[in-house]
Write an enzyme that holds these catalytic residues in place. Structure first.
Site, PDB file in Angstrom:
ATOM      1  N   ILE C 113       9.315  -8.948  -0.043  1.00 16.46           N
ATOM      2  CA  ILE C 113       9.345 -10.154   0.782  1.00 16.46           C
ATOM      3  C   ILE C 113       8.452 -11.216   0.138  1.00 16.46           C
ATOM      4  O   ILE C 113       8.724 -12.409   0.229  1.00 16.46           O
ATOM      5  CB  ILE C 113       8.847  -9.846   2.219  1.00 16.46           C
ATOM      6  CG1 ILE C 113       9.640  -8.700   2.851  1.00 16.46           C
ATOM      7  CG2 ILE C 113       8.881 -11.088   3.099  1.00 16.46           C
ATOM      8  CD1 ILE C 113      11.111  -8.941   3.018  1.00 16.46           C
ATOM      9  N   GLY C 114       7.422 -10.752  -0.511  1.00 19.54           N
ATOM     10  CA  GLY C 114       6.531 -11.710  -1.164  1.00 19.54           C
ATOM     11  C   GLY C 114       5.560 -12.348  -0.194  1.00 19.54           C
ATOM     12  O   GLY C 114       5.136 -13.485  -0.378  1.00 19.54           O
ATOM     13  N   ASN C 169      -5.127  -6.457   3.568  1.00 22.13           N
ATOM     14  CA  ASN C 169      -4.106  -5.949   2.649  1.00 22.13           C
ATOM     15  C   ASN C 169      -4.579  -6.168   1.215  1.00 22.13           C
ATOM     16  O   ASN C 169      -4.550  -7.281   0.711  1.00 22.13           O
ATOM     17  CB  ASN C 169      -2.783  -6.688   2.913  1.00 22.13           C
ATOM     18  CG  ASN C 169      -1.680  -6.257   1.970  1.00 22.13           C
ATOM     19  OD1 ASN C 169      -1.867  -5.377   1.138  1.00 22.13           O
ATOM     20  ND2 ASN C 169      -0.529  -6.877   2.107  1.00 22.13           N
ATOM     21  N   CYS C 172      -1.546  -6.249  -2.872  1.00 17.37           N
ATOM     22  CA  CYS C 172      -0.571  -7.255  -3.292  1.00 17.37           C
ATOM     23  C   CYS C 172      -0.539  -7.327  -4.819  1.00 17.37           C
ATOM     24  O   CYS C 172      -1.561  -7.217  -5.477  1.00 17.37           O
ATOM     25  CB  CYS C 172      -0.949  -8.597  -2.712  1.00 17.37           C
ATOM     26  SG  CYS C 172      -2.727  -8.844  -2.667  1.00 17.37           S
ATOM     27  N   LYS C 207      -6.597  -1.773   4.216  1.00 18.19           N
ATOM     28  CA  LYS C 207      -5.331  -1.044   4.048  1.00 18.19           C
ATOM     29  C   LYS C 207      -5.132  -0.675   2.584  1.00 18.19           C
ATOM     30  O   LYS C 207      -5.052  -1.531   1.717  1.00 18.19           O
ATOM     31  CB  LYS C 207      -4.177  -1.926   4.526  1.00 18.19           C
ATOM     32  CG  LYS C 207      -2.825  -1.229   4.507  1.00 18.19           C
ATOM     33  CD  LYS C 207      -1.811  -2.011   5.298  1.00 18.19           C
ATOM     34  CE  LYS C 207      -0.435  -1.394   5.202  1.00 18.19           C
ATOM     35  NZ  LYS C 207       0.553  -2.224   5.911  1.00 18.19           N
ATOM     36  N   THR C 308       8.931   0.730   9.126  1.00 18.45           N
ATOM     37  CA  THR C 308      10.374   0.687   8.903  1.00 18.45           C
ATOM     38  C   THR C 308      11.171   1.221  10.091  1.00 18.45           C
ATOM     39  O   THR C 308      12.297   0.776  10.338  1.00 18.45           O
ATOM     40  CB  THR C 308      10.688   1.491   7.618  1.00 18.45           C
ATOM     41  OG1 THR C 308       9.926   0.912   6.551  1.00 18.45           O
ATOM     42  CG2 THR C 308      12.147   1.432   7.258  1.00 18.45           C
TER      43      THR C 308
HETATM   44  C1  LIG Z   1       9.724  -5.590   5.227  1.00 18.37           C
HETATM   45  C2  LIG Z   1       8.311  -5.136   5.093  1.00 18.37           C
HETATM   46  C3  LIG Z   1       7.277  -6.074   5.031  1.00 18.37           C
HETATM   47  C4  LIG Z   1       5.960  -5.671   4.893  1.00 18.37           C
HETATM   48  N1  LIG Z   1       4.959  -6.595   4.876  1.00 18.37           N
HETATM   49  C5  LIG Z   1       3.655  -6.192   4.825  1.00 18.37           C
HETATM   50  C6  LIG Z   1       2.583  -7.115   4.897  1.00 18.37           C
HETATM   51  O1  LIG Z   1       2.789  -8.314   5.027  1.00 18.37           O
HETATM   52  N2  LIG Z   1       1.299  -6.662   4.816  1.00 18.37           N
HETATM   53  C7  LIG Z   1       1.031  -5.323   4.696  1.00 18.37           C
HETATM   54  O2  LIG Z   1      -0.132  -4.947   4.631  1.00 18.37           O
HETATM   55  N3  LIG Z   1       2.032  -4.416   4.651  1.00 18.37           N
HETATM   56  C8  LIG Z   1       3.329  -4.819   4.712  1.00 18.37           C
HETATM   57  N4  LIG Z   1       4.341  -3.886   4.680  1.00 18.37           N
HETATM   58  C9  LIG Z   1       3.999  -2.454   4.556  1.00 18.37           C
HETATM   59  C10 LIG Z   1       4.007  -1.767   5.930  1.00 18.37           C
HETATM   60  O3  LIG Z   1       3.076  -2.327   6.793  1.00 18.37           O
HETATM   61  C11 LIG Z   1       3.722  -0.281   5.768  1.00 18.37           C
HETATM   62  O4  LIG Z   1       2.473  -0.107   5.155  1.00 18.37           O
HETATM   63  C12 LIG Z   1       4.776   0.435   4.936  1.00 18.37           C
HETATM   64  O5  LIG Z   1       6.040  -0.092   5.199  1.00 18.37           O
HETATM   65  C13 LIG Z   1       4.785   1.942   5.176  1.00 18.37           C
HETATM   66  O6  LIG Z   1       5.090   2.246   6.501  1.00 18.37           O
HETATM   67  P1  LIG Z   1       6.564   2.595   7.036  1.00 18.37           P
HETATM   68  O7  LIG Z   1       7.110   3.626   6.112  1.00 18.37           O
HETATM   69  O8  LIG Z   1       6.370   3.059   8.429  1.00 18.37           O
HETATM   70  O9  LIG Z   1       7.361   1.334   6.952  1.00 18.37           O
HETATM   71  C14 LIG Z   1       5.664  -4.290   4.808  1.00 18.37           C
HETATM   72  C15 LIG Z   1       6.708  -3.363   4.868  1.00 18.37           C
HETATM   73  C16 LIG Z   1       8.012  -3.752   5.005  1.00 18.37           C
HETATM   74  C17 LIG Z   1       9.093  -2.712   5.066  1.00 18.37           C
END
Ligand SMILES: Cc1cc2nc3c(=O)[nH]c(=O)nc-3n(C[C@H](O)[C@H](O)[C@H](O)COP(=O)(O)O)c2cc1C
Ligand SMILES: Cc1cc2nc3c(=O)[nH]c(=O)nc-3n(C[C@H](O)[C@H](O)[C@H](O)COP(=O)(O)OP(=O)(O)OC[C@H]3O[C@@H](n4cnc5c(N)ncnc54)[C@H](O)[C@@H]3O)c2cc1C
Ligand SMILES: Cc1cc2nc3c(=O)[nH]c(=O)nc-3n(C[C@H](O)[C@H](O)[C@H](O)COP(=O)(O)OP(=O)(O)OC[C@H]3O[C@@H](n4cnc5c(N)ncnc54)[C@H](O)[C@@H]3O)c2cc1C
Ligand SMILES: Cc1cc2nc3c(=O)[nH]c(=O)nc-3n(C[C@H](O)[C@H](O)[C@H](O)COP(=O)(O)O)c2cc1C
Ligand code: FES
Ligand code: FES
Lengths: 346, 263, 346, 263
Positions: C113-114, C169, C172, C207, C308
Site C-alpha cells: 500500500i505504501g 511501525n 517500513c 511493532k 487480514t
Molecule cells: C493491507 C494492509 C495494510 C497494512 N498497513 C499497515 C500499516 O500501515 N502499519 C503497520 O504497522 N502495519 C500494517 N499492516 C500489517 C498488519 O498490521 C499486520 O501486522 C500484518 O498484516 C500481519 O497480521 P495479519 O496476518 O493478521 O494480517 C498492513 C497489513 C495489510 C494487509
C-alpha cells in the site's frame, strides 16, 4: 511416454487447482495447441546448466520430501527428473525427533523430522545402486554437527560414481556454535562451504536459510568461499500450539514451514540472491505446479526443486516438466534457458 | 501404488457423523488387502494441503472400494459433501496390512468407533464361521449397521460408553471377558480404534501372551515412507527406534510398539 | 448484544472453516453448554493489561486492515473491541504506491500500500472524534521517514485526549539509514523508540519486523529503550510474478505477506519475544478465529491483533471475543489473564 | 452494509463459461442500486483467502438479487459448483453506483463481455423506452440471452470480435457510429467491460464532450475502503491522486480517471 498425447492431456485435466487460474478457456486453447504443436514440443530444449552440471530439465526433488528417490516409484521414474536430491544424510544414521513430527498449517506444513536418515554408508550400499540403475542424476544433501563433520560426509562421497553433486544443508537448528544455526551466519556458512569443497570432487551447492535479515550477505559468503551454486530456500521456522492441551503440536516445539504458504517469501529471497551473486541459483519453496516453477525461473533461478507438493501430488515433478514444455511452446521459447531471469522490473 | 482420480459412486451417512463412501477404481479394488489404506486429496486448493489417510473397509466387485469415515475436522467435512460422480484424487493401496491368523487360531476382531473400518474388511475376508467381532461405540447412534458393513452373518458384540446399546462400558471389557472365559481357545487379536483402547488391548493381550495386531493412526504427509513424518516409537526390543506408520504399518504386532510413548 | 444468546449461537454457526476442527459434535456440545452456562459467561473476565493500558478484552484490529475504525461500521462497533489500531499515520498525508497494490497468495496476501494515509492533522480532525464518540480505545500506529519524524508524529499526538497509545511501525522499507528497514537493526529500533518516548505522554508499543535473523535482539533493544510493549509481527517480505507478462504482480515489486499463511511463523516469533523480554507482547499474524487467537495468548501474548481476517470476515474481531469467552467457560477459566503464557514445554 | 449468509436459489450456466446466480437476501435486494457490488466468500477455507467482488445485475422481488459471472479462475470455478440451497457469505451492497441520467439525456449503455452485469441492472431501471443498449462479446457463444437478463423489451445491438453474431468488431464501433450519426441527441454513456474497451469508450466520449460513467474493476481485499488496496490513479485535475474503486467507485465519471495509468 513423456511427450505422448495421452500424458499431455492428462496433465491439463489433472493439474491441481492453481491451474484453474488459466481459466477454462485458456486450458482448452492449450490443449488444442498441444495437439497441433505436438511435434514441435519434443524439440523444446529444457536442459539447464548448474555450473558444470548439465540437467535434462530444471526440475528436481527437494531434500527430505522424496526419500531416497525410490519411495514414489513407479509413479515417478527418477530418471526423468532434472535431478533427485535425496534426504539429508549425516555420517552416522540418525533416528530423528520424537513424534509428533509434522503438523498441517494453512497452505503449508511444519516439520521437525530431526534429520532422521540412514547414514552415509547405508545410503551408498542400499539406495544409490538403484538410483544409478534408473539413470537418475543424484544430488546428495548433507548435514553435519560441526564444520569438521560436514567435511567428513563430503569426503565419504568423494570418488563415488553416480553422485552428481552435493547440496550442503546449513540450516539445521542444533549445532556447535552457540545454538545458532550455521546458515544464518555468513562467516560460518563460508567455513562450512570451504570445508566441504576441500573434501569433495563434485559440484557443491549450498542451501540457504530464509530466517535471516539479509540473505544476500550469506549468499555472497558462500559464493566467495567457492560454492558452485545455491539452493534458496530451506524452511521458515514456525510453531503451532494445541489449545486443548496447551502444548506445542510438535514434540520439538519449533518446526520448518514449507508448502505454498511460503512461496512469495521464497520467490523474493531467490530474486534477492540472484541479484547478489554470479553463481547459479536453484529456487524452491512452495512450488506446486509449472506456473509456480515459472515464477522462480523468470526471477532468475536456473532450476527449481519441488518439496511439499510431492505429498499433495506424487507426480508433481513430472507434471511441472510437462507444463514447462507447454508454456515454452505457447510462448515460442525454444530453450528454457532463454526464459531464465527475464523478469522486467521498472 | 496407484495415483488416480476415482469417481464417487456413493457417499452416505450411515451413523452419527459417519459416512460410507464408495470409490471406483479397478486397480485399487484389485490390490487392496485388509489393513491397507488410501490417501485422499479432499480439496483441489491448498487448504487443507495434505491428503487424508483412510483404511479401505471393503471391496465390492471388480471396481469399487469403500471407506468408512467420521467427520472430525475440515477435511472430512469437505469429503462428506462430495456428491455422486465427483472425482477425488486417491493414492493407494498403501501400507502393510494384517497378517492372516494361523489356522488353529480363533481370530478376535476388536474395533473402537470408526476404527471398525479396517476390521470390517478383515472380518469379511475371515468369515464369521471363524472370527469373532466385538465393537465399541460412544453411543448407540454411532453404531454402524451390520448390513452396511456387509457383515450380516456376524454376531457382533457391542459395547457403548453410555450403555445405550449392548454392554455398558468398553469393548475391552468384552475382550477380557471372552478370553478369560474361553481359556482353551488359541485366540489371536486384531484391533483398531482410539489409542487408549489400543493401549488397553495391547496390555491385556500381552499379559496373557495372546498375539495381537493393531492398526495404528498417525499424522501423515506422504503416506509412502518419503517424509518420515509418521513416526511411532518402537518397543525397545526392536532393532529400530521408530517405525513409520505408513510404510512399516499401519498394522503392527502390538508388542513391537512402545505404548508408553503414544499420546 | 455481546452476550445474548442469538449472538453466541451465530458464532458457532458462522465461524470460519477452522472451527470445523472442533468437529461437529464438539460444537454441538459447546452450543448446548452455551445455553446452560449463559449466565456464568457474562462473568468471565476478559480484561487484560498492556502496561498502564487496561483493555476490556484482548482483541484489537491490526493497523492498515481496519482503516480509521469507521469503515466496517455498523458491522463492527469499535467500542466493543479491546482497542482499534488505526492505519499507519505519518506527519503529512501520503498517497501511497501505484497499483497494483495487493495480490492474493495461498492462504495469504501481499500488500504494498505504501503507507497511504490522510496524515496526522486530518486524522485528528476528521476521524478521531467519531472514534471517541464510539468509546473506542484508540491506538495510533505511526510512521516516519527519519528518526526525527517519528518524534514529530508522536509530539503531534501529545496531550490529545481519546488516544490511548502509540504503536510505532519500524518496519517500513524506504528510510534514511541506507535503505535498511529501521526494524531490522536493534540500534536504530532503540533510537526510534527513545525519540518517540521523549515526545510522547502515552504508552508506546513498538511493532517488530519478522524479517530478521534474531527478533529477540531487536525486542530487547526496544525494551531497553523504554518501550511499554511490543507488537509481533508485521508482514514478511514476499513477491509474486506474473508469468504471462514476466513482471512483478505488485507495482512495488515486493510486498508484505499477511494472513493465515504466516501464522506459524508469527506464533514462533511471539513465543521467542515473550521469552526474551519482560514488557507485554501483543501477538498478531494470520489470526482468523478464536482458536488462532488462543494459540498466541497461550504462547504468552497479552493481547492479539486481527488483520487480514477482517477482509475475510468483517466481524472476525467480535467473533473472536465471543469465542474466547466460550473457550474460557468451557475450560473453567474465570479470567483470561490466567490463560496467558500457560504453554507447557518439556 | 450487510454481512450475511445468503442462500443460493439458482446457479445456472447461461452462456459459455458464464453463470447466473440468484442469492436470497431481503436486505441486500432492498438496498441495491445499479452499480453496487457484493463481496462473496467462495470457500470456507483459507484458499482462496479473499472475497470476490461481483456487481449486482438484477433484483427480483423482495428477496432475491442476481449476479452474472464468468469463470476466470479458482474462485469463480468454485462458485460455479455451488448448488441450490448452499449458503454463501455475502457482504454488500457496496460502492457508489451509477448516477441517473438527466431527463433530457439519452442514456447509451455499453457493455463488454460479462461487464454487462451492472449494465443489466441499470437498463432494467432506466427502461427501454429511454435507454439504448449495446453489448460486445468475443463470440456468439458468450452472448447472454435477453430473456436471461430480464431485458426482453430491449433492442440490444450486438458486436462480436469474430463476427459470429451482430457486428463484426467492437462494441465501441457501434457506439461511435451511433453518436456520430445522431448528433442531435444529448447522449450520456454508461459503460462496463474490459479495460481496453473502457479506454476506448472514455476517449470516444471525451473527444465529443459526452458525459460518461464507467464501472471499473480492481483487485480488492476489503471492499469497504479499509485496506486501500484497490487504488486507481485519478486524472490530474482531481483533488486526490488515487481513488479507491470500492469506496469512491466502482462507478466513476470517466474524465476523472487517469486512463493512461490503467493496464
Ligand atoms: C493491507 C494492509 C495494510 C497494512 N498497513 C499497515 C500499516 O500501515 N502499519 C503497520 O504497522 N502495519 C500494517 N499492516 C500489517 C498488519 O498490521 C499486520 O501486522 C500484518 O498484516 C500481519 O497480521 P495479519 O496476518 O493478521 O494480517 C498492513 C497489513 C495489510 C494487509
Ligand atoms: C492409516 C490410517 C487409516 C485411517 N483410517 C481411517 C478410517 O478408515 N476412517 C476414519 O474416519 N479415519 C481414519 N483415519 C483418521 C483420518 O485420517 C483422520 O480422521 C482425518 O485425516 C482427519 O482429517 P480432518 O481434516 O477431518 O481433520 P483435521 O482438521 O485434520 O483434524 C481434526 C482432529 O483430528 C485429529 N487428526 C487428524 N488427522 C489424524 C490422524 N491421521 N490420526 C489421528 N487423528 C488425527 C487432529 O489432531 C485434530 O484433533 C485413519 C488414519 C490413518 C493414519
Ligand atoms: C466492483 C467489481 C465488480 C465485478 N463484477 C463482476 C461481475 O459482475 N461478474 C464477473 O464475472 N466478474 C466481476 N468482477 C470481476 C471478478 O471479481 C473476478 O473475475 C473474480 O474476482 C475472479 O476470481 P477468481 O478467483 O475466479 O480468479 P483469480 O484466480 O483470482 O484470477 C484469475 C484471473 O482474473 C484476474 N482477476 C482477478 N480478480 C480480478 C478483478 N477483481 N478484476 C479484474 N481481474 C481480476 C486475475 O488477475 C487473473 O488473471 C468484478 C470486479 C469488481 C472489482
Ligand atoms: C518433511 C520434510 C523434510 C525435509 N528434510 C530436509 C532435509 O533433510 N534437508 C534439507 O536441506 N531440507 C529438508 N527439507 C526442506 C525442503 O527440502 C525444502 O527446502 C522446503 O520444504 C521448502 O520447499 P517446499 O515448500 O517445496 O517443500 C524438508 C522439508 C520437509 C517438508
Ligand atoms: S507419512 Fe511420510 S513417511 Fe509416513
Ligand atoms: S478494497 Fe480495500 S480499500 Fe478498496
Amino acid at each position: 511416454m513423456n511427450s505422448g498425447l495421452g500424458q499431455g492431456f492428462s496433465i491439463l485435466q489433472h493439474d491441481d487447482s492453481n491451474s484453474c487460474r488459466f481459466g477454462l478457456a485458456q486450458s482448452r486453447v492449450l490443449y488444442a495447441r498441444f495437439i497441433t504443436w505436438n511435434n514441435i514440443m519434443d524439440k523444446i530444449d529444457l536442459r539447464v546448466r548448474i555450473g558444470s552440471l548439465e540437467l535434462k530439465n530444471p526440475v528436481m526433488t527437494a531434500s527430505g520430501t522424496f526419500g531416497y528417490g525410490q519411495e514414489f516409484y513407479p509413479l515417478v521414474d527418477p530418471g526423468q527428473l532434472g535431478a533427485v536430491v535425496v534426504k539429508g544424510l549425516s555420517l552416522k544414521p540418525r533416528i530423528g525427533n520424537p513424534p509428533p513430527r509434522i503438523v498441517e498449517t494453512p497452505s503449508g506444513m511444519l516439520n521437525a523430522i530431526g534429520l532422521a536418515n540412514i547414514g552415509l554408508e547405508r545410503f551408498l550400499k542400499e539406495k544409490l545402486p538403484w538410483l544409478e540403475n534408473m539413470n537418475a542424476v543424484v544430488i546428495v544433501n548433507i548435514y553435519g554437527h560441526s564444520v569438521a563433520e560436514y567435511g567428513e560426509v563430503a569426503a565419504g562421497l568423494k570418488g563415488v560414481a553416480g553422485i552428481s553433486g552435493i547440496e550442503v544443508n546449513v540450516s539445521c537448528p542444533n549445532v556447535e556454535c552457540g545454538g545458532m544455526a550455521f546458515g544464518t551466519d555468513p562467516e560460518v556458512t563460508a567455513r562450512v562451504t570451504e570445508q566441504v569443497l576441500k573434501n569433495s570432487d563434485k559440484p557443491v551447492i549450498v542451501k540457504l536459510s530464509p530466517n535471516v535479515t539479509d540473505i544476500r550477505s550469506v549468499a555472497r559468503a558462500a559464493e566467495s568461499a567457492g560454492a558452485d551454486g545455491l539452493s534458496v530456500i530451506n524452511t521458515l521456522t514456525g510453531m503451532v500450539i494445541d489449545i486443548e492441551k496447551r502444548v506445542p503440536k510438535l514434540a520439538n516445539l519449533l518446526g520448518g514451514l514449507s508448502g505454498p504458504a511460503i512461496r512469495p517469501v521464497a520467490l523474493h529471497k531467490v530474486y534477492q540472491v540472484v541479484q547478489a551473486v554470479h553463481i547459479p541459483v536453484i529456487g524452491l519453496g512452495g512450488i506446486v505446479n509449472h506456473r509456480d516453477a515459472l515464477e522462480f525461473l523468470i526471477a532468475g533461478a536456473r532450476a527449481v526443486q519441488v518439496g511439499t507438493a510431492n505429498f499433495m501430488k506424487p507426480t508433481a515433478t513430472l507434471d511441472i516438466i510437462e507444463g514447462l514444455r507447454v508454456y515454452c511452446e505457447e510462448q515460442g521459447i525454444a530453450r528454457i534457458e532463454d526464459l531464465i531471469g527475464t523478469l522486467e522490473v521498472n | 501404488m496407484i495415483d488416480q482420480y476415482a469417481s464417487v459412486r456413493f457417499n452416505e451417512k450411515v451413523a452419527q457423523e459417519t459416512f460410507l463412501m464408495g470409490l471406483e477404481s479397478q486397480e485399487i479394488a484389485n490390490k487392496a488387502e485388509p489393513g491397507h489404506f488410501v490417501m485422499i486429496r479432499v480439496s483441489e486448493g491448498t487448504d487443507p494441503l495434505l491428503r487424508r489417510p483412510f483404511s479401505i473397509c471393503s471391496v465390492e466387485g471388480e471396481n469399487l472400494f469403500l471407506i468408512l469415515y467420521r467427520i472430525v475436522g475440515q477435511g472430512t467435512l469437505i469429503m462428506s459433501k462430495a456428491g455422486k460422480g465427483e472425482r477425488l484424487s486417491v493414492l493407494g493401496p498403501l501400507g502393510r496390512g494384517f497378517e492372516m491368523p494361523q489356522s488353529e487360531e480363533v481370530p478376535i476382531l476388536v474395533a473402537g468407533g470408526v476404527g471398525i473400518a479396517p476390521i470390517i474388511f478383515l472380518a469379511q475376508r475371515l468369515g464369521s464361521h471363524k472370527a469373532l467381532l466385538m465393537a465399541g461405540f460412544r453411543t448407540s447412534d454411532e453404531i454402524v449397521d451390520k448390513k452396511v458393513c456387509g457383515l450380516l452373518d456376524y454376531q457382533i458384540s457391542i459395547a457403548t460408553d453410555d450403555g445405550t446399546a449392548g454392554h455398558l462400558g468398553f469393548v475391552t471389557d468384552l475382550l477380557e471377558d471372552h478370553v478369560d472365559s474361553n481359556k482353551k481357545e488359541t485366540p489371536s487379536v486384531f484391533a483398531c480404534g482410539p489409542t487408549p483402547m489400543l493401549k488397553k488391548v495391547a496390555a491385556l493381550t500381552q499379559s496373557r501372551g495372546i498375539p495381537c495386531q493393531v492398526s495404528l493412526e498417525s499424522l501423515m504427509a506422504c503416506g509412502v515412507g518419503a517424509c518420515q513424518g509418521c513416526a511411532v516409537q518402537a518397543a525397545s526390543a526392536e532393532k529400530q527406534a521408530y517405525f513409520h506408520v505408513c510404510e512399516d504399518g499401519p498394522v503392527f504386532y502390538s508388542k513391537s510398539i512402545a505404548w508408553e510413548c503414544l499420546a
